[in-house]
Design a protein around this motif. Structure first.
Motif: not given
Length: 335
Positions: A102, A97, A91-92, A322, A68-69
């Motif tokens: 993350f 994050a 980016s997350w 990831i 899910r970026v």
């Protein structure tokens, strides 16, 4: 934040502190994905910097949220040279994050994470691009630039090393599924040790030269069976296994008539469906965690590719991060 550790076979587990990794238990390798009760020894104890929310930790845990970026135009970016437009940044979402821990890794963090490890990536040009992203993270810019021409020698294998951390990175040219099956059934069984991280992927060459999803599925079943056999029959812990998914194809940008005739969204969907149903992925009883290149390339968009198939380095940087974050999360969950 504390860290206690005991040796886990040949692999070890590491941990986050703050937003990034700052230390390792004993400094080498990663724990396998197997449940802790099946392991001969317990490895290091790992903590995340923030508590994981109930929603993020449910189901298959934070691993399911890794893709899910978000994509945006890089601030002040000029044309990226791909012919598509400006460079893109990924980016997350900050809340995700924070909840799941993350993090983008620095060179030092990645080197600590993979300290003493052997990473093998086997496949076609997509796999080469993932290896390039990893080398750009692990090596200084000059060394990474020097490695690139050797890595991209046509139809050849490649090996790199990070001597300071005893890290080995292998690329194996394996464009067809039969190449991957042979790697799993024969080559790795003869190796003195197994890779700690194994990334496989295929489909583009089959789509171009065979163009039959059912045939691709049959070949995938052989890969899946070979991976299960490798995991179950060898005495040492198996590698962390990842499957490199197919990219989003922009048909009108493909650079040959044959590619435009045989490689399109309909075929990619049919080939992806075979991956889902042939026991390759862990959610379907297989051995591999999906690196969803299709989702990431579609998110980055047409401006991230010059030829409709191979995407800019930022995409493979996202794929690599990831994978590295999945290694840490899965290691923590299995303790």
């Amino acid at each position: 934040m504390g860290l206690a550790g005991r040796h886990l076979s040949r692999n070890k587990v590491l941990f986050f502190s703050g937003a990034l990794f700052i230390s390792l238990a004993v400094g080498i390798h990663l724990s396998p994905y197997l449940p802790s009760l099946s392991l001969p020894h317990l490895a290091s104890f790992l903590l995340l910097p923030h508590p994981v929310s109930a929603s993020a930790s449910s189901g298959s845990s934070c691993v399911q949220f890794l893709h899910r970026v978000s994509w945006s135009n890089a601030a002040g970016a000029a044309d990226n040279g791909s012919g598509g437009g400006k460079a893109r940044a990924w980016s997350w979402p900050p809340s995700l994050a924070s909840a799941c821990g993350f993090a983008r890794l620095s060179r030092d963090d990645a080197s600590l994470l993979l300290n003493g490890s052997w990473v093998m990536v086997a496949g076609d040009s997509q796999a080469r691009l993932l290896v390039l992203a990893l080398l750009r993270l692990l090596l200084d810019p000059a060394a990474a630039a020097a490695a690139e021409p050797e890595l991209f020698r046509r139809h050849s294998d490649y090996r790199a090393a990070v001597p300071a951390r005893d890290i080995s990175v292998d690329f194996v040219w394996a464009p067809f599924e039969s190449n991957l099956t042979r790697l799993l059934r024969e080559d790795l069984r003869l190796a003195p040790r197994l890779p700690d991280v194994l990334v496989l992927g295929s489909g583009l060459w089959h789509m171009l030269h065979v163009t039959d999803a059912a045939s691709y599925g049959d070949a995938l079943a052989s890969v899946a069976g070979a991976a299960k056999s490798l995991r179950s029959q060898l005495p040492e812990p198996p590698p962390h296994m990842f499957w490199l998914g197919l990219p989003h194809l922009v048909n009108h940008m493909l650079n040959t008539d044959a590619k435009r005739a045989h490689m399109n969204g309909t075929m990619v969907h049919a080939y992806d469906r075979e991956v889902d149903r042939r026991g390759v992925l862990r959610g379907e009883g297989g051995s591999f965690l999906l690196l969803d290149v299709g989702k990431l390339t579609q998110g980055c968009g047409q401006q991230c590719t010059a030829d409709g198939m191979h995407y800019d380095g930022d995409v493979y940087d996202a794929v690599m991060h990831i994978m590295l974050n999945a290694l840490v999360i899965e290691s923590q969950q299995r303790i």
